[in-house]
Design a protein around this motif. Sequence first.
Motif, PDB file in Angstrom:
ATOM      1  N   ARG A 177      14.241  -9.755 -54.863  1.00  0.00           N
ATOM      2  CA  ARG A 177      13.422 -11.019 -55.282  1.00  0.00           C
ATOM      3  C   ARG A 177      14.186 -11.518 -56.845  1.00  0.00           C
ATOM      4  N   GLN A 178      15.173 -12.764 -57.095  1.00  0.00           N
ATOM      5  CA  GLN A 178      15.517 -13.494 -57.503  1.00  0.00           C
ATOM      6  C   GLN A 178      15.007 -14.254 -58.719  1.00  0.00           C
ATOM      7  N   TRP A 179      15.393 -13.981 -59.445  1.00  0.00           N
ATOM      8  CA  TRP A 179      14.797 -14.140 -61.475  1.00  0.00           C
ATOM      9  C   TRP A 179      15.612 -15.465 -61.691  1.00  0.00           C
ATOM     10  N   ASN A 180      15.380 -16.367 -62.669  1.00  0.00           N
ATOM     11  CA  ASN A 180      15.845 -17.057 -62.866  1.00  0.00           C
ATOM     12  C   ASN A 180      15.382 -17.030 -65.100  1.00  0.00           C
ATOM     13  N   GLN A 181      16.291 -15.807 -64.948  1.00  0.00           N
ATOM     14  CA  GLN A 181      16.391 -15.658 -66.213  1.00  0.00           C
ATOM     15  C   GLN A 181      16.276 -16.273 -67.809  1.00  0.00           C
ATOM     16  N   HIS A 182      16.517 -17.713 -67.313  1.00  0.00           N
ATOM     17  CA  HIS A 182      16.138 -18.507 -68.493  1.00  0.00           C
ATOM     18  C   HIS A 182      14.848 -19.194 -68.373  1.00  0.00           C
ATOM     19  N   ASP A 183      14.108 -19.332 -67.481  1.00  0.00           N
ATOM     20  CA  ASP A 183      12.479 -20.082 -67.475  1.00  0.00           C
ATOM     21  C   ASP A 183      11.739 -18.435 -67.966  1.00  0.00           C
ATOM     22  N   HIS A 184      11.122 -18.418 -69.265  1.00  0.00           N
ATOM     23  CA  HIS A 184      10.521 -17.557 -69.636  1.00  0.00           C
ATOM     24  C   HIS A 184       9.065 -17.978 -69.275  1.00  0.00           C
ATOM     25  N   THR A 185       8.382 -18.647 -69.044  1.00  0.00           N
ATOM     26  CA  THR A 185       7.745 -18.883 -68.639  1.00  0.00           C
ATOM     27  C   THR A 185       6.327 -18.489 -68.424  1.00  0.00           C
ATOM     28  N   SER A 186       6.860 -16.555 -67.839  1.00  0.00           N
ATOM     29  CA  SER A 186       5.539 -15.540 -67.255  1.00  0.00           C
ATOM     30  C   SER A 186       6.153 -14.419 -68.791  1.00  0.00           C
ATOM     31  N   THR A 187       5.398 -14.556 -69.334  1.00  0.00           N
ATOM     32  CA  THR A 187       5.964 -13.986 -70.699  1.00  0.00           C
ATOM     33  C   THR A 187       6.640 -11.739 -70.326  1.00  0.00           C
ATOM     34  N   ASP A 188       6.339 -11.742 -69.102  1.00  0.00           N
ATOM     35  CA  ASP A 188       7.077  -9.705 -68.307  1.00  0.00           C
ATOM     36  C   ASP A 188       8.386  -9.818 -68.545  1.00  0.00           C
ATOM     37  N   HIS A 189       8.767 -11.087 -67.783  1.00  0.00           N
ATOM     38  CA  HIS A 189       9.974 -11.768 -66.876  1.00  0.00           C
ATOM     39  C   HIS A 189       9.962 -13.143 -66.521  1.00  0.00           C
ATOM     40  N   GLY A 190      11.445 -13.442 -65.822  1.00  0.00           N
ATOM     41  CA  GLY A 190      11.385 -14.428 -66.092  1.00  0.00           C
ATOM     42  C   GLY A 190      11.023 -15.338 -64.731  1.00  0.00           C
ATOM     43  N   LYS A 191      11.411 -16.563 -64.123  1.00  0.00           N
ATOM     44  CA  LYS A 191      10.363 -16.340 -63.889  1.00  0.00           C
ATOM     45  C   LYS A 191      10.421 -16.945 -62.000  1.00  0.00           C
ATOM     46  N   ILE A 192       9.949 -15.925 -60.884  1.00  0.00           N
ATOM     47  CA  ILE A 192      10.384 -15.311 -59.424  1.00  0.00           C
ATOM     48  C   ILE A 192      11.089 -16.911 -58.714  1.00  0.00           C
ATOM     49  N   VAL A 193      11.878 -17.014 -58.658  1.00  0.00           N
ATOM     50  CA  VAL A 193      12.716 -17.885 -57.531  1.00  0.00           C
ATOM     51  C   VAL A 193      12.263 -18.318 -56.119  1.00  0.00           C
ATOM     52  N   ARG A 194      12.407 -16.323 -55.067  1.00  0.00           N
ATOM     53  CA  ARG A 194      12.250 -16.571 -54.597  1.00  0.00           C
ATOM     54  C   ARG A 194      12.028 -15.293 -54.166  1.00  0.00           C
ATOM     55  N   THR A 195      11.590 -14.504 -53.129  1.00  0.00           N
ATOM     56  CA  THR A 195      11.527 -13.505 -52.538  1.00  0.00           C
ATOM     57  C   THR A 195      12.030 -13.378 -51.043  1.00  0.00           C
ATOM     58  N   LEU A 196      13.014 -12.448 -51.628  1.00  0.00           N
ATOM     59  CA  LEU A 196      13.614 -11.924 -49.615  1.00  0.00           C
ATOM     60  C   LEU A 196      13.025 -10.963 -48.960  1.00  0.00           C
ATOM     61  N   ARG A 197      12.187 -10.763 -47.466  1.00  0.00           N
ATOM     62  CA  ARG A 197      11.926 -10.499 -46.424  1.00  0.00           C
ATOM     63  C   ARG A 197      12.467 -10.374 -45.463  1.00  0.00           C
ATOM     64  N   ALA A 198      12.933  -8.804 -45.060  1.00  0.00           N
ATOM     65  CA  ALA A 198      13.572  -8.332 -44.477  1.00  0.00           C
ATOM     66  C   ALA A 198      12.922  -7.053 -43.744  1.00  0.00           C
ATOM     67  N   HIS A 199      13.359  -6.174 -44.954  1.00  0.00           N
ATOM     68  CA  HIS A 199      13.537  -4.162 -44.560  1.00  0.00           C
ATOM     69  C   HIS A 199      12.009  -3.975 -44.422  1.00  0.00           C
ATOM     70  N   SER A 200      12.261  -2.671 -43.791  1.00  0.00           N
ATOM     71  CA  SER A 200      10.321  -2.322 -43.910  1.00  0.00           C
ATOM     72  C   SER A 200      10.475  -0.768 -44.714  1.00  0.00           C
TER      73      SER A 200
END
Length: 181
Positions: free
Chosen positions: A1-24
């Motif tokens: 997952r990519q996080w935006n560490q400067h966006d603290h709209t979520s209290t427990d982590h930065g905002k997730i920008v995207r999730t990369l999916r391909a592995h099983s």
Amino acid sequence: RQWNQHDHTSTDHGKIVRTLRAHSGIIHCILVDDSSDHLLSSSIDESLCLWDLNTGQQLQKFSVYSSYACVLCKVDKSVFVCAGNDQCINFWNIERNERIHTIGKAHSTRIQSLLYSKSNQVLISASFDMTVKVWDLKLESAKSTQKYTIKNPFEKWCKSVAFLDGEKDGSRVLVGDDGGN
């Protein structure tokens, strides 16, 4: 997952920008190439994926075949190295999407860490077999020769390696082991 560490709209982590999916399976290692905004990921599913971090698009998928890669190392803009449970060190050409060289049975057990010195053209590998090995590389001819083997005097697994001199010449290397040394 990519996080935006400067966006603290979520209290427990930065905002997730995207999730990369391909592995099983479990993601074992990731490596970011800042010069190209690419990411390499390795998984227990025995595959490696190359990603574009700007778009989130999977650019390539490499099949490792015999085992999963525990560690990744970038050698130059088109070559990366992976190693893991099969004790082999594999060199891949990203542009041609092919394995170009293999150091078979480089260690007697799982390879845990890789480090490349561009100025000396050497690859350093550390393993659970309690050794660190230094390999002389000739990328243009896809050849390698073992230069040195260093046995851990504490008789502990070698877990990580880093250049003490910040990759200036690769002559001084730090080794961490599972005994806290």
